[in-house]
Design an enzyme around this catalytic site. Structure first.
Site, PDB file in Angstrom:
ATOM      1  N   SER A  57      36.749   4.173  17.284  1.00 18.56           N
ATOM      2  CA  SER A  57      36.753   5.352  18.150  1.00 18.56           C
ATOM      3  C   SER A  57      35.404   6.049  18.076  1.00 18.56           C
ATOM      4  O   SER A  57      34.901   6.331  16.988  1.00 18.56           O
ATOM      5  CB  SER A  57      37.851   6.336  17.737  1.00 18.56           C
ATOM      6  OG  SER A  57      37.751   7.519  18.507  1.00 18.56           O
ATOM      7  N   VAL A  62      31.086   7.122  11.683  1.00 16.20           N
ATOM      8  CA  VAL A  62      30.412   5.825  11.621  1.00 16.20           C
ATOM      9  C   VAL A  62      30.304   5.211  13.020  1.00 16.20           C
ATOM     10  O   VAL A  62      29.287   4.614  13.364  1.00 16.20           O
ATOM     11  CB  VAL A  62      31.119   4.871  10.633  1.00 16.20           C
ATOM     12  CG1 VAL A  62      30.443   3.501  10.611  1.00 16.20           C
ATOM     13  CG2 VAL A  62      31.116   5.463   9.226  1.00 16.20           C
ATOM     14  N   CYS A  63      31.329   5.384  13.847  1.00 21.01           N
ATOM     15  CA  CYS A  63      31.284   4.872  15.219  1.00 21.01           C
ATOM     16  C   CYS A  63      30.205   5.586  16.025  1.00 21.01           C
ATOM     17  O   CYS A  63      29.475   4.964  16.799  1.00 21.01           O
ATOM     18  CB  CYS A  63      32.641   5.035  15.888  1.00 21.01           C
ATOM     19  SG  CYS A  63      33.969   4.142  15.045  1.00 21.01           S
ATOM     20  N   ASP A  64      30.107   6.894  15.832  1.00 16.45           N
ATOM     21  CA  ASP A  64      29.067   7.702  16.467  1.00 16.45           C
ATOM     22  C   ASP A  64      27.696   7.173  16.059  1.00 16.45           C
ATOM     23  O   ASP A  64      26.847   6.909  16.910  1.00 16.45           O
ATOM     24  CB  ASP A  64      29.256   9.162  16.039  1.00 16.45           C
ATOM     25  CG  ASP A  64      28.199  10.091  16.590  1.00 16.45           C
ATOM     26  OD1 ASP A  64      28.513  10.852  17.516  1.00 16.45           O
ATOM     27  OD2 ASP A  64      27.057  10.074  16.067  1.00 16.45           O
TER      28      ASP A  64
END
Length: 179
Positions: A57, A62-64
């Site tokens: 997501s 971490v995805c950002d």
């Protein structure tokens, strides 16, 4: 449906991945996902070198970071297309990209039928989220880099993916000049 266990953990706990393991040398499976405007996008129609950055997501740290890092790397990748795949709704992806100033990466949503997650073996059965992974596909449709990150909360090997994409782009442009 293939179920794979012991490949990935989520917060230290083993999870089940649905779908086959994709390896270097495989032909990249086709899939259809949704663009931020809800338009279906078929992977095979994109062509050229493609980097697929897979995140659970965009709304997580971490995805950002992963998406921003690939967005910053786009200029090093020639004409390669960089995709970020998640099961976030297309509206949420568009909002996140606008707030983050991300313009070099195309986000695609796999929320509707998880076509990508099942084709690339990254769908987490327990959560209906995508496991963190990175794939690089060359212009012939061959997978030249495949990384299933062993712990969903860890970052992928950015450098290895970028080097693979640069190599695929160099090969594509060299072949184009020779033709």
């Amino acid at each position: 449906m293939t179920e794979r266990t012991g490949v990935v953990t989520f917060r230290g706990n083993p999870v089940t991945l649905l779908g086959p393991e994709i390896a270097v040398g495989d032909q990249a499976p086709d899939f259809t996902a949704l663009a931020t405007d809800m338009r279906p996008v078929r992977f095979s129609e994109l062509g050229g070198t493609r980097v697929i950055s897979v995140v659970p997501s965009l709304e997580t740290p971490v995805c950002d970071l992963q998406t921003r890092r690939f967005n910053e790397s786009v200029t090093q990748l020639g004409e390669a297309t960089v995709l970020t795949m998640s099961v976030d709704l297309p509206f949420a992806q568009a909002r996140w990209c606008g707030a983050a100033g991300v313009q070099g990466v195309q986000t695609l949503s796999d929320h509707r039928d998880v076509s990508f997650g099942l084709a690339y073996g990254v769908l987490i059965k327990e959560f209906r989220l995508l496991s963190r992974a990175v794939f690089v596909v060359d212009a012939t449709g061959t997978v030249v880099h495949a990384e299933y990150v062993p712990e969903v909360g860890q970052e992928p090997n950015f450098d290895a993916a970028i080097v693979a994409a640069q190599g695929a782009e160099t090969a594509r442009t060299t072949e184009g000049r020779a033709a």
